[in-house]
Design an enzyme around this catalytic site. Structure first.
Site, PDB file in Angstrom:
ATOM      1  N   MET A  31      -5.915   3.082  10.426  1.00  0.00           N
ATOM      2  CA  MET A  31      -5.312   1.838   9.918  1.00  0.00           C
ATOM      3  C   MET A  31      -4.552   1.111  11.015  1.00  0.00           C
ATOM      4  O   MET A  31      -4.261   1.670  12.070  1.00  0.00           O
ATOM      5  CB  MET A  31      -4.397   2.154   8.749  1.00  0.00           C
ATOM      6  CG  MET A  31      -5.159   2.326   7.463  1.00  0.00           C
ATOM      7  SD  MET A  31      -4.078   2.115   6.076  1.00  0.00           S
ATOM      8  CE  MET A  31      -5.215   2.450   4.753  1.00  0.00           C
ATOM      9  N   GLY A  32      -4.200  -0.105  10.713  1.00  0.00           N
ATOM     10  CA  GLY A  32      -3.481  -0.951  11.665  1.00  0.00           C
ATOM     11  C   GLY A  32      -4.107  -2.322  11.619  1.00  0.00           C
ATOM     12  O   GLY A  32      -5.021  -2.642  12.377  1.00  0.00           O
ATOM     13  N   ARG A  33      -3.618  -3.118  10.659  1.00  0.00           N
ATOM     14  CA  ARG A  33      -4.245  -4.427  10.425  1.00  0.00           C
ATOM     15  C   ARG A  33      -3.918  -5.409  11.543  1.00  0.00           C
ATOM     16  O   ARG A  33      -4.803  -6.078  12.050  1.00  0.00           O
ATOM     17  CB  ARG A  33      -3.836  -4.884   9.026  1.00  0.00           C
ATOM     18  CG  ARG A  33      -3.109  -6.133   8.835  1.00  0.00           C
ATOM     19  CD  ARG A  33      -2.785  -6.389   7.387  1.00  0.00           C
ATOM     20  NE  ARG A  33      -3.842  -6.038   6.457  1.00  0.00           N
ATOM     21  CZ  ARG A  33      -4.838  -6.855   6.095  1.00  0.00           C
ATOM     22  NH1 ARG A  33      -4.908  -8.061   6.581  1.00  0.00           N
ATOM     23  NH2 ARG A  33      -5.751  -6.460   5.232  1.00  0.00           N
ATOM     24  N   THR A  45       6.260  -7.493   1.115  1.00  0.00           N
ATOM     25  CA  THR A  45       7.284  -7.109   0.133  1.00  0.00           C
ATOM     26  C   THR A  45       8.649  -7.658   0.541  1.00  0.00           C
ATOM     27  O   THR A  45       9.419  -8.136  -0.298  1.00  0.00           O
ATOM     28  CB  THR A  45       7.369  -5.564   0.057  1.00  0.00           C
ATOM     29  OG1 THR A  45       6.068  -5.065  -0.224  1.00  0.00           O
ATOM     30  CG2 THR A  45       8.345  -5.112  -0.990  1.00  0.00           C
ATOM     31  N   GLY A  57       0.832  -1.200   0.000  1.00  0.00           N
ATOM     32  CA  GLY A  57       0.000   0.000   0.000  1.00  0.00           C
ATOM     33  C   GLY A  57       0.866   1.249   0.000  1.00  0.00           C
ATOM     34  O   GLY A  57       2.080   1.174   0.170  1.00  0.00           O
ATOM     35  N   ILE A  97       3.006   2.416   7.328  1.00  0.00           N
ATOM     36  CA  ILE A  97       2.449   3.348   8.311  1.00  0.00           C
ATOM     37  C   ILE A  97       2.052   2.591   9.577  1.00  0.00           C
ATOM     38  O   ILE A  97       1.955   3.170  10.642  1.00  0.00           O
ATOM     39  CB  ILE A  97       1.231   4.125   7.759  1.00  0.00           C
ATOM     40  CG1 ILE A  97       0.125   3.184   7.289  1.00  0.00           C
ATOM     41  CG2 ILE A  97       1.632   5.080   6.661  1.00  0.00           C
ATOM     42  CD1 ILE A  97      -1.202   3.892   7.054  1.00  0.00           C
ATOM     43  N   ASP A  98       1.824   1.266   9.441  1.00  0.00           N
ATOM     44  CA  ASP A  98       1.397   0.480  10.604  1.00  0.00           C
ATOM     45  C   ASP A  98       2.511   0.324  11.645  1.00  0.00           C
ATOM     46  O   ASP A  98       2.254  -0.051  12.780  1.00  0.00           O
ATOM     47  CB  ASP A  98       0.929  -0.916  10.176  1.00  0.00           C
ATOM     48  CG  ASP A  98      -0.369  -0.875   9.402  1.00  0.00           C
ATOM     49  OD1 ASP A  98      -0.895   0.229   9.200  1.00  0.00           O
ATOM     50  OD2 ASP A  98      -0.862  -1.948   8.992  1.00  0.00           O
ATOM     51  N   GLY A 122      -0.010  -8.393  -4.838  1.00  0.00           N
ATOM     52  CA  GLY A 122       0.000  -9.568  -5.719  1.00  0.00           C
ATOM     53  C   GLY A 122       1.108  -9.453  -6.749  1.00  0.00           C
ATOM     54  O   GLY A 122       2.038  -8.663  -6.584  1.00  0.00           O
TER      55      GLY A 122
HETATM   56  N1  LIG Z   1       5.143 -14.455   1.588  1.00  0.00           N
HETATM   57  C1  LIG Z   1       5.429 -13.810   0.457  1.00  0.00           C
HETATM   58  N2  LIG Z   1       6.387 -14.266  -0.389  1.00  0.00           N
HETATM   59  C2  LIG Z   1       6.691 -13.606  -1.533  1.00  0.00           C
HETATM   60  N3  LIG Z   1       6.098 -12.464  -1.907  1.00  0.00           N
HETATM   61  C3  LIG Z   1       5.142 -11.959  -1.108  1.00  0.00           C
HETATM   62  C4  LIG Z   1       4.757 -12.605   0.115  1.00  0.00           C
HETATM   63  N4  LIG Z   1       3.778 -11.863   0.696  1.00  0.00           N
HETATM   64  C5  LIG Z   1       3.567 -10.817  -0.131  1.00  0.00           C
HETATM   65  N5  LIG Z   1       4.369 -10.887  -1.200  1.00  0.00           N
HETATM   66  C6  LIG Z   1       4.395  -9.923  -2.318  1.00  0.00           C
HETATM   67  O1  LIG Z   1       4.831  -8.659  -1.819  1.00  0.00           O
HETATM   68  C7  LIG Z   1       4.068  -7.611  -2.385  1.00  0.00           C
HETATM   69  C8  LIG Z   1       3.489  -6.741  -1.303  1.00  0.00           C
HETATM   70  O2  LIG Z   1       2.861  -7.531  -0.286  1.00  0.00           O
HETATM   71  P1  LIG Z   1       1.657  -6.958   0.596  1.00  0.00           P
HETATM   72  O3  LIG Z   1       0.538  -6.590  -0.310  1.00  0.00           O
HETATM   73  O4  LIG Z   1       1.376  -7.937   1.665  1.00  0.00           O
HETATM   74  O5  LIG Z   1       2.189  -5.571   1.142  1.00  0.00           O
HETATM   75  P2  LIG Z   1       3.278  -5.239   2.230  1.00  0.00           P
HETATM   76  O6  LIG Z   1       4.620  -5.245   1.627  1.00  0.00           O
HETATM   77  O7  LIG Z   1       3.085  -6.104   3.417  1.00  0.00           O
HETATM   78  O8  LIG Z   1       2.922  -3.719   2.520  1.00  0.00           O
HETATM   79  P3  LIG Z   1       1.721  -3.140   3.402  1.00  0.00           P
HETATM   80  O9  LIG Z   1       2.354  -2.644   4.657  1.00  0.00           O
HETATM   81  O10 LIG Z   1       1.164  -2.036   2.601  1.00  0.00           O
HETATM   82  O11 LIG Z   1       0.728  -4.232   3.635  1.00  0.00           O
HETATM   83  C9  LIG Z   1       3.005  -8.245  -3.260  1.00  0.00           C
HETATM   84  O12 LIG Z   1       3.389  -8.091  -4.606  1.00  0.00           O
HETATM   85  C10 LIG Z   1       2.985  -9.694  -2.842  1.00  0.00           C
HETATM   86  O13 LIG Z   1       2.710 -10.559  -3.909  1.00  0.00           O
HETATM   87  O1  LIG Z   2      -6.590  -0.877   0.978  1.00  0.00           O
HETATM   88  P1  LIG Z   2      -5.194  -1.336   0.796  1.00  0.00           P
HETATM   89  O2  LIG Z   2      -4.434  -0.584  -0.220  1.00  0.00           O
HETATM   90  O3  LIG Z   2      -5.111  -2.813   0.568  1.00  0.00           O
HETATM   91  O4  LIG Z   2      -4.412  -1.060   2.156  1.00  0.00           O
HETATM   92  C1  LIG Z   2      -4.905  -1.294   3.425  1.00  0.00           C
HETATM   93  C2  LIG Z   2      -3.829  -1.779   4.346  1.00  0.00           C
HETATM   94  O5  LIG Z   2      -2.667  -0.988   4.300  1.00  0.00           O
HETATM   95  C3  LIG Z   2      -2.087  -0.911   5.606  1.00  0.00           C
HETATM   96  O6  LIG Z   2      -2.054   0.411   6.011  1.00  0.00           O
HETATM   97  C4  LIG Z   2      -0.656  -1.351   5.600  1.00  0.00           C
HETATM   98  O7  LIG Z   2      -0.575  -2.707   5.458  1.00  0.00           O
HETATM   99  C5  LIG Z   2      -2.995  -1.759   6.529  1.00  0.00           C
HETATM  100  O8  LIG Z   2      -3.158  -1.218   7.788  1.00  0.00           O
HETATM  101  C6  LIG Z   2      -4.261  -1.803   5.755  1.00  0.00           C
HETATM  102  O9  LIG Z   2      -4.996  -2.966   6.057  1.00  0.00           O
END
Ligand SMILES: Nc1ncnc2c1ncn2[C@@H]1O[C@H](COP(=O)(O)OP(=O)(O)OP(=O)(O)O)[C@@H](O)[C@H]1O
Ligand SMILES: O=P(O)(O)OC[C@H]1O[C@](O)(CO)[C@@H](O)[C@@H]1O
Ligand SMILES: [Mg+2]
Length: 529
Positions: free
Chosen positions: A344-346, A273, A181, A300-301, A246
């Site tokens: 926010m804050g999952r 990520t 995000g 941000i979380d 994704g």
């Molecule tokens: N376990 C994993 N192994 C490999 N790639 C992953 C995995 N989990 C997530 N990804 C990839 O990392 C990217 C971002 O993952 P995700 O949507 O969970 O956001 P994030 O990096 O956790 O950031 P946010 O804090 O916004 O949630 C996506 O393209 C996803 O496919």
């Molecule tokens: O609506 P989006 O883009 O999936 O993002 C929401 C998520 O982003 C975050 O701020 C960071 O992972 C979570 O707290 C929240 O669930």
């Protein structure tokens, strides 16, 4: 997608007794002989996390062994050792081209020599990870290794430029990708990575568009990046490169890295990520590719382990003040007004807790780590009744991941595998309205959901500085030959950490911590169970 990696670890004793994640880091004191257990655990800090799992080797400690501290520290050093390209390839270092004293690369006769500039970090420099000596396991927020809560030095690697580098800057192709995000400060980090790469002498810098998706989508071209392109991007929020959830498989991403001849990959994102970045690093190693994969944690979380904070968090908290203040004004100006703000804050309640603390206007703060009930004696609705009777108004701040057990369980996931949460804000709004109607007391409920407003904005001053340092350190790490690592701030010092150590589980608010206690003191709320 799930990532599995092996590390040696000795778990810490976390005597947190409250909350639903109390089974996370159970006490490890054991007088049995040293024993290695291999286990797989799906981390559940709070109710909803995606399927990141890490296989760890957990060594139980024999505290009767007079050398147990030494063994602990050896294990710790192994865990926090930084993977390096020379682990798999025979690459010789060369003098760095990074110096603030010279106009051009060192050794070009244009400036100071390496011997007269003391701006480099030694590979053996370390920063202390834990700085509190807890007298007792019962001290607030105590993290103890042994029953006596002895203090054991735990050192991690210091970030910064090294005297020796492992890439020829003129031959380097560097790529930047932003995933997950949005988060305030993404553009600041991109900008600093570009500036610092250019300072080393790199000419070929590209952005990958819309997260990992950009590696494999033919319609998404690489974006050439330079000082000129990124000069002013920090003035706006969002990401110059775009973000996404994704995307392609790790093997397809690495095929693309190979085809594009990328030598350094800078990955900006959260825990998902970073799991991806670590898997990319592993795959590059398997293929014996000379690629440095370096993460910059973005969320941000604030839910990344071991770090004081992640960039974007401060800004999100500051931005949330506006929503809280509006809720307060609405509540204050209405007869029996109740202001409700969802933030926010999952998995972690840091934004809600800090925003509540800093505003000073919140009567009830709800976070995922602390379960609550709405109905009955000691329920939240009863307390709201009390607030309306005594103060005539109430302001509530709820984190999106809080109270999920009160909602219908969702099986839906987003493109990255994160569980789609139920809307606790809407649920509470309905329940509060219903309750006051039932008891025949008028209540004017105003619900504010500033979700995307707190993260789509530009970074504040403190985040902008953090982004600057992290972006620069990410480049120093890649030139130093590290890969599969991330950059962060621990106890106000900048460090490099192996990725698996920071994504083993989401970092959570400890309900036994001083900070949560301060929040409770500030709101005056009781336990709701
Ligand atoms: N376990 C994993 N192994 C490999 N790639 C992953 C995995 N989990 C997530 N990804 C990839 O990392 C990217 C971002 O993952 P995700 O949507 O969970 O956001 P994030 O990096 O956790 O950031 P946010 O804090 O916004 O949630 C996506 O393209 C996803 O496919
Ligand atoms: O609506 P989006 O883009 O999936 O993002 C929401 C998520 O982003 C975050 O701020 C960071 O992972 C979570 O707290 C929240 O669930
Ligand atoms: Mg995430």
């Amino acid at each position: 997608m799930a990532i599995t990696s092996s590390t040696n670890t000795i778990g810490l004793l976390n005597l947190q007794k409250t909350g639903k994640h109390s089974n996370m880091d159970l006490p490890l004191f054991h007088s049995s002989h040293l024993k290695v257990i291999r286990f797989r655990r799906i981390f559940k800090c709070a109710s909803q996390v995606n399927d990141i799992s890490v296989e760890v080797v957990k060594r139980e400690i024999d505290f009767k062994d007079p050398d147990w501290k030494k063994h602990f520290q050896e294990d710790f050093d192994n865990r926090f050792r930084l993977p390096h390209i020379t682990d798999i390839l025979d690459v010789k270092p060369r003098p760095t081209t990074f110096s603030l004293k010279s106009r051009g690369p060192l050794g070009d006769g244009n400036g100071a020599s390496m011997d007269t500039w003391y701006g480099y970090v030694n590979d053996d420099d370390r920063a202390l990870l834990k700085v509190i000596k807890f007298a007792s396991p019962n001290s607030a927020g105590a993290e103890c290794i042994d029953p006596d809560c002895s203090w054991v030095e735990q050192w991690v690697h210091r970030a910064g430029p090294r005297k020796q580098i492992y890439y020829e800057p003129k031959e380097v192709k560097a790529a930047i990708v932003t995933c997950g995000g949005l988060c305030p400060g993404l553009n600041d980090v991109i900008r600093q990575i570009v500036f610092t790469l250019e300072k080393y002498g790199v000419k070929n810098i590209v952005g990958i568009q819309f997260g990992y998706r950009g590696f494999c989508d033919e319609n998404l071209r690489e974006v050439p990046l330079s000082h000129q392109v990124v000069q002013n991007i920090n003035l706006a929020g969002g990401s110059l490169l775009g973000v996404s959830r994704g995307g392609p498989s790790i093997s397809d991403i690495v095929d693309s890295i190979q085809a594009k001849a990328i030598d350094m990959l800078f990955v900006l994102g959260g825990n998902g990520t970073h799991a991806g970045a670590n898997a990319i690093h592993d795959e590059c190693r398997k293929r014996k590719m000379k690629v440095s994969v370096v993460g910059v944690p973005k969320t941000i979380d604030n839910d990344i382990q071991l770090m004081d904070k992640t960039f974007g968090f401060d800004t999100a908290v500051e931005e949330a003040q506006r929503a809280i203040n509006s809720a307060y004004i609405e509540a204050q100006s209405a007869y029996h007004g109740i202001g409700l703000v969802k933030l926010m804050g999952r998995s972690s309640g840091f934004i809600a807790m800090h925003a509540s603390l800093s505003s000073g206007q919140i009567d009830i703060c709800l976070i995922p780590e602390v379960p609550f009930k709405l109905e009955g004696a000691n329920g939240l609705l009863q307390h709201l009744e009390h607030l309306i009777k005594t103060k005539g108004k109430a302001v509530v701040c709820v984190a999106e991941g809080a109270g999920q057990e009160l909602l219908q369980k969702s099986v839906a996931t987003d493109a990255s595998g994160n569980v789609v949460l139920g809307d606790i804000g809407v649920h509470m709004q309905q329940q509060i309205k219903r309750h006051f109607k039932n008891i025949g007391v008028p209540a004017d409920v105003k619900y504010i959901d500033p979700t995307y407003m707190v993260r789509a904005c530009r970074a504040n001053a403190s985040d902008a500085i953090l982004c600057t340092v992290l972006g620069q350190n990410a480049v120093h790490a890649a030139f130093a030959g590290f890969s599969g690592i991330t950059t962060g701030i621990c106890n106000i010092h900048y460090v490099y950490l192996p990725i698996p150590e920071v994504i083993r589980s989401p970092r959570c608010v400890d309900p036994n911590s001083r900070m949560w206690h301060r929040c409770l003191t500030s709101t005056g709320q009781p336990d709701f169970h």
